[in-house]
Design a protein around this motif. Structure first.
Motif, PDB file in Angstrom:
ATOM      1  N   ASP A 198      11.123 -50.092 -21.657  1.00 45.13           N
ATOM      2  CA  ASP A 198      11.903 -51.110 -22.375  1.00 45.13           C
ATOM      3  C   ASP A 198      12.464 -50.499 -23.661  1.00 45.13           C
ATOM      4  O   ASP A 198      11.816 -50.497 -24.705  1.00 45.13           O
ATOM      5  CB  ASP A 198      11.026 -52.327 -22.676  1.00 45.13           C
ATOM      6  N   TYR A 199      13.679 -49.982 -23.555  1.00 43.45           N
ATOM      7  CA  TYR A 199      14.319 -49.304 -24.679  1.00 43.45           C
ATOM      8  C   TYR A 199      14.577 -50.252 -25.846  1.00 43.45           C
ATOM      9  O   TYR A 199      14.391 -49.887 -26.998  1.00 43.45           O
ATOM     10  CB  TYR A 199      15.629 -48.642 -24.224  1.00 43.45           C
ATOM     11  N   GLU A 200      15.021 -51.466 -25.549  1.00 41.91           N
ATOM     12  CA  GLU A 200      15.304 -52.431 -26.624  1.00 41.91           C
ATOM     13  C   GLU A 200      14.038 -52.751 -27.409  1.00 41.91           C
ATOM     14  O   GLU A 200      14.050 -52.773 -28.633  1.00 41.91           O
ATOM     15  CB  GLU A 200      15.926 -53.706 -26.062  1.00 41.91           C
ATOM     16  N   ALA A 201      12.941 -53.004 -26.694  1.00 42.12           N
ATOM     17  CA  ALA A 201      11.675 -53.311 -27.370  1.00 42.12           C
ATOM     18  C   ALA A 201      11.208 -52.113 -28.188  1.00 42.12           C
ATOM     19  O   ALA A 201      10.675 -52.270 -29.296  1.00 42.12           O
ATOM     20  CB  ALA A 201      10.615 -53.714 -26.352  1.00 42.12           C
ATOM     21  N   CYS A 202      11.435 -50.922 -27.651  1.00 43.44           N
ATOM     22  CA  CYS A 202      11.038 -49.702 -28.358  1.00 43.44           C
ATOM     23  C   CYS A 202      11.825 -49.552 -29.659  1.00 43.44           C
ATOM     24  O   CYS A 202      11.252 -49.250 -30.707  1.00 43.44           O
ATOM     25  CB  CYS A 202      11.250 -48.502 -27.444  1.00 43.44           C
ATOM     26  N   LEU A 203      13.140 -49.784 -29.605  1.00 42.29           N
ATOM     27  CA  LEU A 203      13.946 -49.687 -30.824  1.00 42.29           C
ATOM     28  C   LEU A 203      13.565 -50.773 -31.822  1.00 42.29           C
ATOM     29  O   LEU A 203      13.523 -50.524 -33.032  1.00 42.29           O
ATOM     30  CB  LEU A 203      15.437 -49.761 -30.500  1.00 42.29           C
ATOM     31  N   ALA A 204      13.259 -51.971 -31.328  1.00 46.01           N
ATOM     32  CA  ALA A 204      12.828 -53.048 -32.229  1.00 46.01           C
ATOM     33  C   ALA A 204      11.522 -52.670 -32.925  1.00 46.01           C
ATOM     34  O   ALA A 204      11.342 -52.911 -34.124  1.00 46.01           O
ATOM     35  CB  ALA A 204      12.668 -54.352 -31.454  1.00 46.01           C
ATOM     36  N   ALA A 205      10.617 -52.039 -32.174  1.00 49.91           N
ATOM     37  CA  ALA A 205       9.348 -51.596 -32.754  1.00 49.91           C
ATOM     38  C   ALA A 205       9.581 -50.482 -33.779  1.00 49.91           C
ATOM     39  O   ALA A 205       8.935 -50.453 -34.830  1.00 49.91           O
ATOM     40  CB  ALA A 205       8.390 -51.139 -31.654  1.00 49.91           C
ATOM     41  N   ALA A 233      12.237 -50.181 -35.579  1.00 48.99           N
ATOM     42  CA  ALA A 233      12.805 -50.870 -36.740  1.00 48.99           C
ATOM     43  C   ALA A 233      11.726 -51.520 -37.588  1.00 48.99           C
ATOM     44  O   ALA A 233      11.868 -51.640 -38.797  1.00 48.99           O
ATOM     45  CB  ALA A 233      13.823 -51.918 -36.280  1.00 48.99           C
ATOM     46  N   ARG A 234      10.621 -51.920 -36.942  1.00 46.64           N
ATOM     47  CA  ARG A 234       9.488 -52.511 -37.680  1.00 46.64           C
ATOM     48  C   ARG A 234       8.566 -51.440 -38.257  1.00 46.64           C
ATOM     49  O   ARG A 234       7.569 -51.761 -38.905  1.00 46.64           O
ATOM     50  CB  ARG A 234       8.678 -53.424 -36.757  1.00 46.64           C
ATOM     51  N   GLY A 235       8.867 -50.169 -37.985  1.00 43.25           N
ATOM     52  CA  GLY A 235       8.062 -49.086 -38.539  1.00 43.25           C
ATOM     53  C   GLY A 235       6.875 -48.683 -37.687  1.00 43.25           C
ATOM     54  O   GLY A 235       5.967 -48.006 -38.176  1.00 43.25           O
ATOM     55  N   GLU A 236       6.880 -49.048 -36.418  1.00 40.19           N
ATOM     56  CA  GLU A 236       5.766 -48.699 -35.528  1.00 40.19           C
ATOM     57  C   GLU A 236       5.974 -47.287 -34.981  1.00 40.19           C
ATOM     58  O   GLU A 236       6.791 -47.065 -34.089  1.00 40.19           O
ATOM     59  CB  GLU A 236       5.669 -49.726 -34.399  1.00 40.19           C
ATOM     60  N   GLN A 237       5.195 -46.342 -35.515  1.00 35.48           N
ATOM     61  CA  GLN A 237       5.340 -44.944 -35.152  1.00 35.48           C
ATOM     62  C   GLN A 237       5.063 -44.686 -33.677  1.00 35.48           C
ATOM     63  O   GLN A 237       5.654 -43.802 -33.069  1.00 35.48           O
ATOM     64  CB  GLN A 237       4.421 -44.076 -36.015  1.00 35.48           C
ATOM     65  N   ARG A 238       4.188 -45.462 -33.105  1.00 31.23           N
ATOM     66  CA  ARG A 238       3.861 -45.311 -31.674  1.00 31.23           C
ATOM     67  C   ARG A 238       5.116 -45.467 -30.811  1.00 31.23           C
ATOM     68  O   ARG A 238       5.294 -44.767 -29.818  1.00 31.23           O
ATOM     69  CB  ARG A 238       2.797 -46.347 -31.285  1.00 31.23           C
ATOM     70  N   ALA A 239       5.997 -46.382 -31.210  1.00 33.45           N
ATOM     71  CA  ALA A 239       7.228 -46.611 -30.456  1.00 33.45           C
ATOM     72  C   ALA A 239       8.111 -45.361 -30.466  1.00 33.45           C
ATOM     73  O   ALA A 239       8.698 -44.993 -29.444  1.00 33.45           O
ATOM     74  CB  ALA A 239       7.981 -47.805 -31.022  1.00 33.45           C
ATOM     75  N   LEU A 240       8.199 -44.705 -31.614  1.00 36.26           N
ATOM     76  CA  LEU A 240       8.993 -43.482 -31.700  1.00 36.26           C
ATOM     77  C   LEU A 240       8.375 -42.385 -30.830  1.00 36.26           C
ATOM     78  O   LEU A 240       9.090 -41.674 -30.133  1.00 36.26           O
ATOM     79  CB  LEU A 240       9.116 -43.011 -33.147  1.00 36.26           C
ATOM     80  N   ASP A 264       6.592 -42.876 -28.141  1.00 34.09           N
ATOM     81  CA  ASP A 264       6.861 -43.250 -26.746  1.00 34.09           C
ATOM     82  C   ASP A 264       8.297 -42.896 -26.356  1.00 34.09           C
ATOM     83  O   ASP A 264       8.539 -42.378 -25.268  1.00 34.09           O
ATOM     84  CB  ASP A 264       6.617 -44.748 -26.528  1.00 34.09           C
ATOM     85  N   LEU A 265       9.227 -43.189 -27.247  1.00 32.65           N
ATOM     86  CA  LEU A 265      10.628 -42.871 -26.975  1.00 32.65           C
ATOM     87  C   LEU A 265      10.813 -41.360 -26.871  1.00 32.65           C
ATOM     88  O   LEU A 265      11.531 -40.880 -25.994  1.00 32.65           O
ATOM     89  CB  LEU A 265      11.525 -43.446 -28.072  1.00 32.65           C
ATOM     90  N   ILE A 316      15.069 -38.578 -36.077  1.00 32.70           N
ATOM     91  CA  ILE A 316      14.981 -39.088 -37.455  1.00 32.70           C
ATOM     92  C   ILE A 316      15.991 -40.216 -37.641  1.00 32.70           C
ATOM     93  O   ILE A 316      15.670 -41.271 -38.190  1.00 32.70           O
ATOM     94  CB  ILE A 316      15.211 -37.956 -38.477  1.00 32.70           C
ATOM     95  N   LYS A 317      17.198 -40.003 -37.160  1.00 32.00           N
ATOM     96  CA  LYS A 317      18.229 -41.029 -37.297  1.00 32.00           C
ATOM     97  C   LYS A 317      17.867 -42.275 -36.485  1.00 32.00           C
ATOM     98  O   LYS A 317      18.070 -43.399 -36.948  1.00 32.00           O
ATOM     99  CB  LYS A 317      19.587 -40.475 -36.856  1.00 32.00           C
ATOM    100  N   ILE A 318      17.344 -42.090 -35.287  1.00 33.03           N
ATOM    101  CA  ILE A 318      16.920 -43.232 -34.470  1.00 33.03           C
ATOM    102  C   ILE A 318      15.845 -44.016 -35.212  1.00 33.03           C
ATOM    103  O   ILE A 318      15.881 -45.247 -35.275  1.00 33.03           O
ATOM    104  CB  ILE A 318      16.425 -42.749 -33.083  1.00 33.03           C
ATOM    105  N   TRP A 319      14.898 -43.319 -35.799  1.00 36.43           N
ATOM    106  CA  TRP A 319      13.806 -43.964 -36.537  1.00 36.43           C
ATOM    107  C   TRP A 319      14.334 -44.746 -37.737  1.00 36.43           C
ATOM    108  O   TRP A 319      13.963 -45.886 -37.959  1.00 36.43           O
ATOM    109  CB  TRP A 319      12.801 -42.898 -36.981  1.00 36.43           C
TER     110      TRP A 319
END
Length: 187
Positions: A9-16, A18-25, A27-28, A59-62
């Motif tokens: 789930d790319y959208e959920a990953c980007l939302a995470a 955006a909330r600063g969840e390093q785990r999401a980055l 995973d991506l 870095i830019k994605i984050w």
């Protein structure tokens, strides 16, 4: 190990992100880093530069994940777009050793001002992108793939010919005719 694209789930990953969840980055990164490196390598033609580009892309994605707008395209497409634009910018930056005359510089500034003044709003952008996708769908699959390889993946005509196993002249002709067809369709 990456998940199949349809499970991730790319959208959920980007939302995470955006909330600063390093785990999401993380995973991506696990999901897409190898493919993004491939995109950067095809454009930069240098392993070291491609690795730097992918690093900068993450870095830019984050830092810009909150800027992702689902109304403008898929989350996965946005991630690839960030990487591709950084790679293209890096290649442009490497070629900036050419001296520009004062007259040429003024002409470039005038053109940039004109482009800024005529920027389309979001609605127009979406309408045009829908038209582009519709026009691409009208092309024969082989010709559509040539266009996508050239303008999305950044392949040269020779690389496309090798990839699809067609003569170079055929690939060039398909791309030229397909661009004409796309212009007419977008009319």
């Amino acid at each position: 190990m990456s998940l199949p694209e349809f499970c991730f789930d790319y959208e959920a990953c980007l939302a995470a992100c955006a909330r600063g969840e390093q785990r999401a980055l993380r995973d991506l990164y696990t999901q897409e880093s190898a493919r993004l490196l491939g995109v950067a390598r095809r454009i930069a033609r240098s392993d070291a530069l491609a690795e730097d580009i992918v690093h900068d892309a993450f870095i830019k994605i984050w830092t810009r994940a909150a800027a992702y707008d689902p109304a403008r395209g898929s989350a996965r497409g946005w991630v690839f777009s960030v990487t591709r634009h950084l790679a293209l910018n890096a290649m442009r930056d490497q070629g900036q050793t050419v001296q520009v005359s004062e007259q040429s510089e003024h002409a470039l500034q005038d053109q940039a001002s004109l482009e800024t003044a005529t920027h389309a709003d979001t609605f127009e952008y979406r309408a045009r992108s829908d038209r582009v996708f519709g026009c691409l769908e009208q092309l024969e699959p082989a010709r559509r793939n040539c266009i996508l390889h050239a303008y999305v993946d950044g392949y040269t005509h020779s690389e496309i010919a090798l990839k699809i196993g067609a003569p170079l002249g055929t690939v060039k002709a398909w791309i030229k005719r397909s661009l004409v067809a796309l212009r007419e369709c977008m009319g």
